[in-house]
Design a protein around this motif. Sequence first.
Motif, PDB file in Angstrom:
ATOM      1  N   LEU A  92      18.493  56.464  55.437  1.00  0.00           N
ATOM      2  CA  LEU A  92      18.507  55.617  54.490  1.00  0.00           C
ATOM      3  C   LEU A  92      17.327  54.520  54.605  1.00  0.00           C
ATOM      4  CD1 LEU A  92      19.620  54.801  51.474  1.00  0.00           C
ATOM      5  CD2 LEU A  92      21.116  52.815  52.728  1.00  0.00           C
ATOM      6  N   LEU A  93      17.463  53.995  55.842  1.00  0.00           N
ATOM      7  CA  LEU A  93      16.575  53.101  56.194  1.00  0.00           C
ATOM      8  C   LEU A  93      15.090  53.597  56.386  1.00  0.00           C
ATOM      9  CD1 LEU A  93      17.559  50.927  59.280  1.00  0.00           C
ATOM     10  CD2 LEU A  93      17.188  50.282  56.861  1.00  0.00           C
ATOM     11  N   SER A  94      15.011  55.063  56.741  1.00  0.00           N
ATOM     12  CA  SER A  94      13.475  55.745  56.650  1.00  0.00           C
ATOM     13  C   SER A  94      13.001  55.811  55.312  1.00  0.00           C
ATOM     14  CB  SER A  94      13.840  56.870  57.435  1.00  0.00           C
ATOM     15  OG  SER A  94      14.110  56.912  58.770  1.00  0.00           O
ATOM     16  N   ILE A  95      13.839  56.204  54.359  1.00  0.00           N
ATOM     17  CA  ILE A  95      13.217  56.449  53.030  1.00  0.00           C
ATOM     18  C   ILE A  95      12.981  55.266  52.409  1.00  0.00           C
ATOM     19  CG2 ILE A  95      14.152  57.339  50.770  1.00  0.00           C
ATOM     20  CD1 ILE A  95      15.831  59.499  52.373  1.00  0.00           C
ATOM     21  N   VAL A  96      13.885  54.104  52.614  1.00  0.00           N
ATOM     22  CA  VAL A  96      13.659  52.941  51.959  1.00  0.00           C
ATOM     23  C   VAL A  96      12.052  52.321  52.204  1.00  0.00           C
ATOM     24  CG1 VAL A  96      14.249  50.482  51.651  1.00  0.00           C
ATOM     25  CG2 VAL A  96      15.971  52.288  51.380  1.00  0.00           C
ATOM     26  N   PHE A  97      12.115  52.298  53.579  1.00  0.00           N
ATOM     27  CA  PHE A  97      10.788  51.566  54.331  1.00  0.00           C
ATOM     28  C   PHE A  97       9.786  52.450  54.078  1.00  0.00           C
ATOM     29  CE2 PHE A  97      13.746  48.855  56.401  1.00  0.00           C
ATOM     30  CZ  PHE A  97      13.001  47.799  56.409  1.00  0.00           C
ATOM     31  N   GLY A  98       9.945  53.966  54.045  1.00  0.00           N
ATOM     32  CA  GLY A  98       8.741  54.647  53.788  1.00  0.00           C
ATOM     33  C   GLY A  98       8.260  54.795  52.303  1.00  0.00           C
ATOM     34  N   LEU A  99       9.256  54.627  51.270  1.00  0.00           N
ATOM     35  CA  LEU A  99       8.817  54.314  49.953  1.00  0.00           C
ATOM     36  C   LEU A  99       8.180  52.881  49.790  1.00  0.00           C
ATOM     37  CD1 LEU A  99      11.736  55.739  48.133  1.00  0.00           C
ATOM     38  CD2 LEU A  99       9.636  56.517  48.297  1.00  0.00           C
ATOM     39  N   ILE A 100       8.568  51.824  50.302  1.00  0.00           N
ATOM     40  CA  ILE A 100       8.136  50.640  50.507  1.00  0.00           C
ATOM     41  C   ILE A 100       6.714  50.510  50.812  1.00  0.00           C
ATOM     42  CG2 ILE A 100       7.985  48.183  51.292  1.00  0.00           C
ATOM     43  CD1 ILE A 100      11.095  48.476  51.253  1.00  0.00           C
ATOM     44  N   PHE A 101       6.368  51.058  51.833  1.00  0.00           N
ATOM     45  CA  PHE A 101       4.882  51.248  52.458  1.00  0.00           C
ATOM     46  C   PHE A 101       4.162  52.199  51.556  1.00  0.00           C
ATOM     47  CE2 PHE A 101       6.988  50.345  56.807  1.00  0.00           C
ATOM     48  CZ  PHE A 101       6.584  49.094  56.743  1.00  0.00           C
ATOM     49  N   MET A 102       4.704  53.082  50.944  1.00  0.00           N
ATOM     50  CA  MET A 102       4.054  54.044  49.965  1.00  0.00           C
ATOM     51  C   MET A 102       3.551  53.111  48.841  1.00  0.00           C
ATOM     52  SD  MET A 102       5.577  57.459  48.023  1.00  0.00           S
ATOM     53  CE  MET A 102       5.845  57.061  46.704  1.00  0.00           C
ATOM     54  N   VAL A 103       4.544  52.430  48.132  1.00  0.00           N
ATOM     55  CA  VAL A 103       3.918  51.569  46.964  1.00  0.00           C
ATOM     56  C   VAL A 103       2.840  50.602  47.370  1.00  0.00           C
ATOM     57  CG1 VAL A 103       5.004  50.054  45.641  1.00  0.00           C
ATOM     58  CG2 VAL A 103       6.381  52.035  45.953  1.00  0.00           C
ATOM     59  N   ILE A 104       3.058  49.731  48.494  1.00  0.00           N
ATOM     60  CA  ILE A 104       2.312  48.932  48.963  1.00  0.00           C
ATOM     61  C   ILE A 104       0.941  49.827  49.113  1.00  0.00           C
ATOM     62  CG2 ILE A 104       1.578  47.312  50.766  1.00  0.00           C
ATOM     63  CD1 ILE A 104       4.326  46.914  51.436  1.00  0.00           C
ATOM     64  N   GLY A 105       0.833  50.745  50.056  1.00  0.00           N
ATOM     65  CA  GLY A 105      -0.216  51.429  50.101  1.00  0.00           C
ATOM     66  C   GLY A 105      -0.854  51.985  48.979  1.00  0.00           C
ATOM     67  N   MET A 106      -0.005  52.381  48.029  1.00  0.00           N
ATOM     68  CA  MET A 106      -0.832  53.045  46.894  1.00  0.00           C
ATOM     69  C   MET A 106      -1.357  51.977  45.791  1.00  0.00           C
ATOM     70  SD  MET A 106       1.805  55.299  44.936  1.00  0.00           S
ATOM     71  CE  MET A 106       2.383  54.108  43.785  1.00  0.00           C
ATOM     72  N   PHE A 107      -0.849  50.741  45.655  1.00  0.00           N
ATOM     73  CA  PHE A 107      -1.386  49.558  45.042  1.00  0.00           C
ATOM     74  C   PHE A 107      -2.568  49.079  45.865  1.00  0.00           C
ATOM     75  CE2 PHE A 107       2.480  50.118  42.691  1.00  0.00           C
ATOM     76  CZ  PHE A 107       1.798  50.082  41.305  1.00  0.00           C
ATOM     77  N   ASP A 108      -2.604  49.018  47.120  1.00  0.00           N
ATOM     78  CA  ASP A 108      -3.719  48.489  47.594  1.00  0.00           C
ATOM     79  C   ASP A 108      -4.853  49.487  47.516  1.00  0.00           C
ATOM     80  OD1 ASP A 108      -4.887  46.426  49.271  1.00  0.00           O
ATOM     81  OD2 ASP A 108      -4.645  47.621  50.882  1.00  0.00           O
ATOM     82  N   PHE A 109      -4.881  50.642  47.493  1.00  0.00           N
ATOM     83  CA  PHE A 109      -5.612  51.673  47.191  1.00  0.00           C
ATOM     84  C   PHE A 109      -6.277  51.692  45.954  1.00  0.00           C
ATOM     85  CE2 PHE A 109      -6.396  56.244  46.392  1.00  0.00           C
ATOM     86  CZ  PHE A 109      -7.720  56.490  47.256  1.00  0.00           C
ATOM     87  N   SER A 110      -5.206  51.384  45.030  1.00  0.00           N
ATOM     88  CA  SER A 110      -5.761  51.615  43.531  1.00  0.00           C
ATOM     89  C   SER A 110      -6.704  50.329  43.341  1.00  0.00           C
ATOM     90  CB  SER A 110      -4.531  51.540  42.546  1.00  0.00           C
ATOM     91  OG  SER A 110      -3.997  50.327  42.539  1.00  0.00           O
ATOM     92  N   ARG A 111      -6.468  49.183  43.706  1.00  0.00           N
ATOM     93  CA  ARG A 111      -7.352  48.183  43.615  1.00  0.00           C
ATOM     94  C   ARG A 111      -8.560  47.960  44.419  1.00  0.00           C
ATOM     95  NH1 ARG A 111      -7.036  43.683  46.303  1.00  0.00           N
ATOM     96  NH2 ARG A 111      -5.703  43.864  48.066  1.00  0.00           N
ATOM     97  N   GLN A 168       0.833  54.165  58.318  1.00  0.00           N
ATOM     98  CA  GLN A 168      -0.336  54.665  58.737  1.00  0.00           C
ATOM     99  C   GLN A 168      -1.513  54.998  57.868  1.00  0.00           C
ATOM    100  OE1 GLN A 168       0.149  53.644  62.519  1.00  0.00           O
ATOM    101  NE2 GLN A 168      -1.575  54.562  62.208  1.00  0.00           N
ATOM    102  N   LEU A 169      -0.986  55.500  56.815  1.00  0.00           N
ATOM    103  CA  LEU A 169      -1.786  55.979  55.669  1.00  0.00           C
ATOM    104  C   LEU A 169      -2.230  54.558  54.963  1.00  0.00           C
ATOM    105  CD1 LEU A 169      -2.506  58.801  54.393  1.00  0.00           C
ATOM    106  CD2 LEU A 169      -0.608  58.338  52.568  1.00  0.00           C
ATOM    107  N   TRP A 170      -1.524  53.902  54.667  1.00  0.00           N
ATOM    108  CA  TRP A 170      -2.150  52.538  54.203  1.00  0.00           C
ATOM    109  C   TRP A 170      -3.219  51.939  55.096  1.00  0.00           C
ATOM    110  CZ3 TRP A 170       0.771  47.480  55.117  1.00  0.00           C
ATOM    111  CH2 TRP A 170       0.155  46.289  54.288  1.00  0.00           C
ATOM    112  N   LEU A 171      -3.046  51.930  56.463  1.00  0.00           N
ATOM    113  CA  LEU A 171      -3.867  51.348  57.485  1.00  0.00           C
ATOM    114  C   LEU A 171      -5.333  52.012  57.353  1.00  0.00           C
ATOM    115  CD1 LEU A 171      -1.859  50.043  60.375  1.00  0.00           C
ATOM    116  CD2 LEU A 171      -2.547  48.736  58.536  1.00  0.00           C
TER     117      LEU A 171
END
Lengths: 307, 252
Positions: B229-248, B159-162
């Motif tokens: 485990l799934l929550s953490i993995v997917f949470g981190l994946i969306f975090m990385v996507i969101g972060m890089f999308d934000f930075s560019r 949601q943060l990403w969106l």
Amino acid sequence: MTKIIETSHLTKKYKNTTVVDEINISVEQGDIYGFLGPNGAGKTTTIRMLLGLIKPTKGDIKVFGKKLADNRMAILKEVGSLVEYPSFYANLTGYENLEAIRRLLRIEDKHRINEILRTVGLLNAKDKLVKNYSLGMKQRLGIGIALLGSPNLLILDEPTNGLDPAGIQEIRELIKKLPSLYGITVMISSHILSEIDQMANKVGIINNGNLIFQDRIEVLRKKSSPRIIIRVNDSESAQTILKKDGLNVALNSKKELVINEIDDDLISYIAEKLMMSRLSLYRIYEEKRSLEDIFLDLTTNKERDIL
Amino acid sequence: MNHVIASDQLKMKRTFIKPISFLFPFLILLLSFLILSMQKESMTSQVNSMWESMVVLTHFIIMFVIPMAITIMVSNLISLEHQNNSWKLLFALPISKFSFYFSKLYMILKLCFLSGIVIFLGFIVIGKILNFKGDIPYALLLGEAFLPFLGTFPIITFQLWLSIRFKNQAFPIAIGVFGTVCMFFLQMNKITSMFFWAYPALMTPVKQLIIDGNLAEIVPNGDLGFYTLLSIVFGLIFMVIGMFDFSRQSTE
């Protein structure tokens, strides 16, 4: 003089449209640089590039003698900016807005906020919510936010946009005192020449992405000094005759003679000379041009450049 | 980092973000309390402890309310910057874009943590008011108060990403609501429950078995480790996507 901003061949393209085309801006220490151009000329795009908010397609930007691409953070520490509409948090008061930015910039001294509020004349309104501020107050708060980090360079994009004459006057007085008071170099963009005229010492005019003029404001003013226009039946031969006398005569688009001197004796001499040469003299008149006319001439019709 | 958080803290003044983070736990507890006090008689006759029954019942409320509340809180927090046109101001400051992202994420996680504490304390209060038998099962209550939040970690970063990506918050909120509605169906079978919107429903310390269509014993949730485990993995994946999308992201 140290160069504060220097761009070389700065270009920005969006798909196939070139918004900013190979411009070379040069702003020196202590300047108030007026960046002029009609709406959509590329002013904001240029300013966004200067702040590193968008990347240039081509060209270099140097601020404080350092390349912006490699030293963005170090440069931004010394730059205050206001891009287009001022940014502020409407749910906070004027004081809290500055406090939020103070925290971000890690400025220890809390008194700095009141100092800034005094500088921009908002001390009495500091506890009012910003959403209740007038447009002029918001603009001044925006300038206050830009000044908070004690910058050496202030970049203001259209800070007088939408203000009434009194508001424009206030902003103008505020900006004028900055270089002498704090040694700040200011770059200010606008689409209204008269606004810039009274505060800038250097002017750059941008049109369709091209920098078509860049010099001291006096040079621009000189262009507005009155000239004599003479209409005759055969302007080419009239020009040749007068040139033989060592007079600097140009032709304008209506094939009239343009003389930059307005000395009475000289004009009567020219008139006599032309009559003696059996040319028909239709009109002699003085043309006064305001800075606005020159600005419009420069920006609307480059081909018809008669200057 | 701390200075960005301190600034974000101030920006939330006079917004609904903090009130929401306290209101929704109360809403959960109130609903749970009302249902429990009406059903008390039929429940005490069961083999299960009242504490466990409360957790199972409340989980049905929690799994819908928490993702909804998070959708709204994230959207509110981010639209603060969108509405005030302040990204361009922030990006022109000598501060890394990543720290703005992490500060926002930290704010949400902190509010979730506080909400979790309210829920935890609320459970104890309800138990005391309704006179549940036995010692307070702290581990169980802590689990029910915090595990669903852990399960929403992917939803938070998604949601943060969106919300950052789209200036118009109608879209992220619509996705958030849609996801929450879908959750109930997603968690019903093994395959679809791998999808991250199902995790809040599955992150519970205990579950009630259903034998022959009747509610039976309440047993510890064996899938907890897997979904954590799934929550953490997917949470981190969306975090990385969101972060890089934000930075560019430029301010256009």
